[in-house]
Enzyme design. Structure first.
Site, mmCIF file in Angstrom:
data_model
loop_
_atom_site.group_PDB
_atom_site.id
_atom_site.type_symbol
_atom_site.label_atom_id
_atom_site.label_comp_id
_atom_site.label_asym_id
_atom_site.label_seq_id
_atom_site.Cartn_x
_atom_site.Cartn_y
_atom_site.Cartn_z
ATOM 1 N N CYS A 267 0.823 -1.343 -0.070
ATOM 2 C CA CYS A 267 -0.063 -0.200 0.018
ATOM 3 C C CYS A 267 1.007 1.345 0.021
ATOM 4 C CB CYS A 267 -0.886 -0.126 1.271
ATOM 5 S SG CYS A 267 -2.145 -1.425 1.169
ATOM 6 N N HIS B 172 -13.298 11.361 -5.225
ATOM 7 C CA HIS B 172 -12.422 11.789 -6.354
ATOM 8 C C HIS B 172 -11.262 12.477 -6.011
ATOM 9 C CE1 HIS B 172 -15.653 9.769 -8.433
ATOM 10 N NE2 HIS B 172 -14.685 9.338 -9.493
ATOM 11 N N GLU C 292 -12.680 -0.521 2.881
ATOM 12 C CA GLU C 292 -11.906 -0.234 1.894
ATOM 13 C C GLU C 292 -12.382 -1.215 0.882
ATOM 14 O OE1 GLU C 292 -8.113 -0.710 2.836
ATOM 15 O OE2 GLU C 292 -7.794 1.438 3.635
HETATM 16 ZN ZN LIG Z 1 -5.516 1.713 0.460
#
Ligand SMILES: [Zn+2]
Length: 150
Positions: A24, A67, A140
């Protein structure tokens, strides 16, 4: 009593980087989905809070994340330089990012983990509803969910 809201209108898509993480630490994104609970006494209308009003308030808070590239200003591994046009990030891993300012949301947190995003969004909602116990759960992915409650 407790109410709960969720759905597409309180969800957002955003990109982030987690420092010192094998996978990540590369720039990537998520379609974040929220579930927000409010708990408290019933008001004179026999509601914890009006669903429509609550959804509008939460939606207005969440839409600023949509966004955007989420950047944690308190992260010690990121050197963030921002001017009126751009945000530049130099990481301790020697990566250099340069984004148009309008694409970035700088957040006063240490990392853009789901845990700290849940806490940060919780705190913004709590400013409007200080007497209610608010729980923000943020996913997520469909199988990775973090919650903060107070
Ligand atoms: Zn992430």
């Amino acid at each position: 009593m407790k109410i709960q809201i969720s759905g597409d209108k309180i969800s957002f898509s955003a990109a982030h980087i987690l420092s010192n993480h094998d996978k990540c630490s590369r720039l990537h994104g998520h379609n974040y989905r929220l579930r927000v609970e409010a708990e408290g006494q019933l008001n004179v209308k026999k509601m914890v809070v009006d669903f429509g009003e609550f959804k509008t308030k939460v939606r207005n808070i969440v839409k600023q994340f949509d966004h955007r590239i989420l950047v944690p200003s308190q992260n010690k591994e990121f050197n963030i330089i921002s001017d009126e046009r751009e945000v530049k990030i130099l990481t301790t891993e020697n990566k250099y990012y340069r984004f148009p300012k309008d694409d970035v949301l700088i957040l006063p947190i240490e990392a853009t983990t789901a845990e700290l995003l849940a806490k940060y969004i919780h705190n913004l909602i709590k400013e409007t509803y200080p007497k209610l116990k608010i729980t923000v759960s943020i996913s997520e992915t469909p199988t990775s969910i973090a919650s903060f409650s107070e």
